[in-house]
Each structure stands twice: as C-alpha cells, then as structure tokens.
Design a protein around this motif. Structure first.
Motif, PDB file in Angstrom:
ATOM      1  N   ALA A 101      24.698  57.714 -45.973  1.00  0.00           N
ATOM      2  CA  ALA A 101      23.561  57.208 -46.745  1.00  0.00           C
ATOM      3  C   ALA A 101      23.183  55.801 -46.281  1.00  0.00           C
ATOM      4  O   ALA A 101      21.990  55.476 -46.140  1.00  0.00           O
ATOM      5  N   LEU A 102      24.180  54.959 -46.013  1.00  0.00           N
ATOM      6  CA  LEU A 102      23.898  53.598 -45.545  1.00  0.00           C
ATOM      7  C   LEU A 102      23.262  53.613 -44.158  1.00  0.00           C
ATOM      8  O   LEU A 102      22.326  52.851 -43.882  1.00  0.00           O
ATOM      9  N   ILE A 103      23.748  54.480 -43.277  1.00  0.00           N
ATOM     10  CA  ILE A 103      23.147  54.590 -41.942  1.00  0.00           C
ATOM     11  C   ILE A 103      21.688  55.023 -42.056  1.00  0.00           C
ATOM     12  O   ILE A 103      20.804  54.502 -41.361  1.00  0.00           O
ATOM     13  N   ASN A 104      21.415  55.967 -42.945  1.00  0.00           N
ATOM     14  CA  ASN A 104      20.037  56.420 -43.141  1.00  0.00           C
ATOM     15  C   ASN A 104      19.152  55.279 -43.637  1.00  0.00           C
ATOM     16  O   ASN A 104      18.007  55.117 -43.189  1.00  0.00           O
ATOM     17  N   LEU A 105      19.674  54.473 -44.571  1.00  0.00           N
ATOM     18  CA  LEU A 105      18.900  53.348 -45.088  1.00  0.00           C
ATOM     19  C   LEU A 105      18.658  52.302 -44.004  1.00  0.00           C
ATOM     20  O   LEU A 105      17.561  51.729 -43.906  1.00  0.00           O
ATOM     21  N   LEU A 151      37.977  47.989 -55.216  1.00  0.00           N
ATOM     22  CA  LEU A 151      37.966  49.340 -54.667  1.00  0.00           C
ATOM     23  C   LEU A 151      37.155  50.240 -55.596  1.00  0.00           C
ATOM     24  O   LEU A 151      37.122  50.035 -56.812  1.00  0.00           O
ATOM     25  N   VAL A 152      36.494  51.223 -55.011  1.00  0.00           N
ATOM     26  CA  VAL A 152      35.701  52.160 -55.803  1.00  0.00           C
ATOM     27  C   VAL A 152      36.065  53.582 -55.403  1.00  0.00           C
ATOM     28  O   VAL A 152      36.591  53.822 -54.310  1.00  0.00           O
ATOM     29  N   LEU A 153      35.788  54.518 -56.290  1.00  0.00           N
ATOM     30  CA  LEU A 153      35.942  55.927 -55.956  1.00  0.00           C
ATOM     31  C   LEU A 153      34.654  56.392 -55.288  1.00  0.00           C
ATOM     32  O   LEU A 153      33.576  56.336 -55.893  1.00  0.00           O
ATOM     33  N   ALA A 154      34.752  56.834 -54.046  1.00  0.00           N
ATOM     34  CA  ALA A 154      33.555  57.229 -53.309  1.00  0.00           C
ATOM     35  C   ALA A 154      33.912  58.263 -52.257  1.00  0.00           C
ATOM     36  O   ALA A 154      35.034  58.278 -51.729  1.00  0.00           O
ATOM     37  N   ASP A 155      32.952  59.114 -51.958  1.00  0.00           N
ATOM     38  CA  ASP A 155      33.066  60.021 -50.821  1.00  0.00           C
ATOM     39  C   ASP A 155      32.667  59.203 -49.595  1.00  0.00           C
ATOM     40  O   ASP A 155      31.486  58.915 -49.373  1.00  0.00           O
ATOM     41  N   ARG A 156      33.635  58.793 -48.804  1.00  0.00           N
ATOM     42  CA  ARG A 156      33.384  57.829 -47.733  1.00  0.00           C
ATOM     43  C   ARG A 156      32.342  58.325 -46.742  1.00  0.00           C
ATOM     44  O   ARG A 156      31.441  57.582 -46.339  1.00  0.00           O
ATOM     45  N   ARG A 157      32.455  59.566 -46.325  1.00  0.00           N
ATOM     46  CA  ARG A 157      31.524  60.089 -45.323  1.00  0.00           C
ATOM     47  C   ARG A 157      30.096  60.085 -45.840  1.00  0.00           C
ATOM     48  O   ARG A 157      29.165  59.685 -45.133  1.00  0.00           O
ATOM     49  N   ARG A 158      29.919  60.488 -47.086  1.00  0.00           N
ATOM     50  CA  ARG A 158      28.564  60.570 -47.628  1.00  0.00           C
ATOM     51  C   ARG A 158      27.970  59.176 -47.859  1.00  0.00           C
ATOM     52  O   ARG A 158      26.778  58.952 -47.620  1.00  0.00           O
ATOM     53  N   VAL A 159      28.795  58.239 -48.317  1.00  0.00           N
ATOM     54  CA  VAL A 159      28.294  56.878 -48.531  1.00  0.00           C
ATOM     55  C   VAL A 159      27.917  56.240 -47.200  1.00  0.00           C
ATOM     56  O   VAL A 159      26.853  55.612 -47.071  1.00  0.00           O
ATOM     57  N   GLU A 160      28.769  56.390 -46.189  1.00  0.00           N
ATOM     58  CA  GLU A 160      28.465  55.813 -44.881  1.00  0.00           C
ATOM     59  C   GLU A 160      27.194  56.423 -44.305  1.00  0.00           C
ATOM     60  O   GLU A 160      26.352  55.714 -43.739  1.00  0.00           O
TER      61      GLU A 160
END
Length: 211
Positions: free
Chosen positions: A154-158, A143-152
């Motif tokens: 960013a992945l969609i953009n990539l 598990l990691v500490l992450a802002d889920r919305r922002r990470v998701e």
C-alpha cells in the motif's frame, strides 16, 4: 381488453424493452472502459520494475569483467527486489478478485512501522522511483499489528501515485504519528490533489485523478 388499451400496453412494453436494451449497452460500455483502464494501470505498474530488471541484467551481461563484486551484488539485489515487486503486484490482482468474492484474508503480526516505511521506500527507489523522498518519523513509534506485505505494498502504491502526480523536482514526504495503540502513516506530495467531486470515487479499482 379493447384495442386502445392493447396499443398502450404494447407501446409501454416496447418503451421498457428499449430502455432495458439501452441500459444493457451502457453497462457493457462501462465494463469495457473499466477493462481498458485496468489493463492500462497494470501495464504502467509493470513497466518500471521490468525496465529496472532489464537494465540490471543488461549491465551484468554486457560488462561482466569490468564490474567489481559490490556492483554485481547491487545489480542482483535490484533484480531480486523488483521481481518481488512484480510478484506482489500479481498478488494484489489476486487480492482484488478475493475482495470481490468476499474471501480476502490478512495475516497481522507485531511490526515496526519505521521498518515497514524503510522497506517500502527502498523498494520504491529500487524500482526507479525518485530519490527525493523525505521520511519524517518519530523515534518512539510503538509496534503495531499489521500484515507487513499488504502495508508495504500500500505504501509503495501511494509513493508511486505521488511520483506520477507531482513535479520530478519536488519532494515526497512520508510521516507517521502514534494515535493510541494505532500508528497513522501518511504520504504527501505537492501535486494538484483530487477534486472534491471526485473523492467519492477515490477507492474505485481503476480510479484516476486528473493528469
């Protein structure tokens, strides 16, 4: 002050004013070009989810009596997820303004990297993205500490960028590796990549590679 010195100073002043005027014109031209590129990028990002929403809504309106409950639910899920994508895109535009103002905030919380990837890939596919996305994740990611919305997002953009700059028949690969307490997630495609001389501009707001 003699007349020759006065003439030289006047000439220097005119030259400086002319140079500043030219710099001002170039600055305004740059702003206009960035504005046009920015609007083009936003329009492109909105087109796919809006097309998906329109198609799903049209199917529901056109043939409601011939659809079974599972098909109706699938169309509704697509509409719901793509509406969320558009809201996230608008949120991203607001985030860009917050970054410029130096007031962007994040909300990290314990997150499962595999679930973040799964949600991002699902949203990408629901938005009309290609199905050929290969997810290769180890089973023991921490598990990691992450802002889920922002990470998701960013992945969609990539994923969207990879789809735009590689052949439709090629695969997009998503991998992750644990690096101590961190997890590095990568998105790779078989496109031509970014020329070395353009790398310094990669994270500009409206950067585009060669098509």
């Amino acid at each position: 002050m003699n007349s020759d010195q006065l003439l030289r100073e006047n000439a220097a002043l005119r030259e400086r004013l002319s140079r500043e005027e030219q710099q001002g014109r170039e600055y305004l031209e740059t702003l206009e070009r960035q504005r046009a590129e920015f609007l083009g990028t936003v329009s492109q990002e909105l087109r796919a989810p809006l097309t998906s929403i329109k198609g799903s809504a049209a199917a529901l309106l056109r043939t409601p009596s011939t659809l079974d409950a599972a098909e109706v639910q699938q169309f509704l899920r697509i509409i719901d997820s793509q509406a969320d994508y558009i809201l996230d895109l608008i949120g991203g535009l607001l985030d860009a303004a917050r970054i410029d103002a130096g007031v962007l905030s994040v909300s990290p919380e314990p997150s499962d990297p595999a679930l973040l990837v799964e949600r991002a890939v699902g949203a990408f596919r629901d938005g009309g993205g290609r199905e050929n996305v290969r997810v290769e994740l180890p089973g023991d990611l921490p598990l990691v500490l992450a802002d889920r919305r922002r990470v998701e997002q960013a992945l969609i953009n990539l994923l969207s960028n990879a789809a735009r700059h590689s052949a439709e028949s090629s695969a997009i690969r998503v991998r992750a590796v644990a690096e101590g307490v961190h997890v590095a997630i990568s998105v790779a495609d078989d496109g031509v990549g970014v020329a070395p001389e353009r790398l310094p501009y990669l994270f500009g707001r409206v950067f585009r590679g060669e098509d």
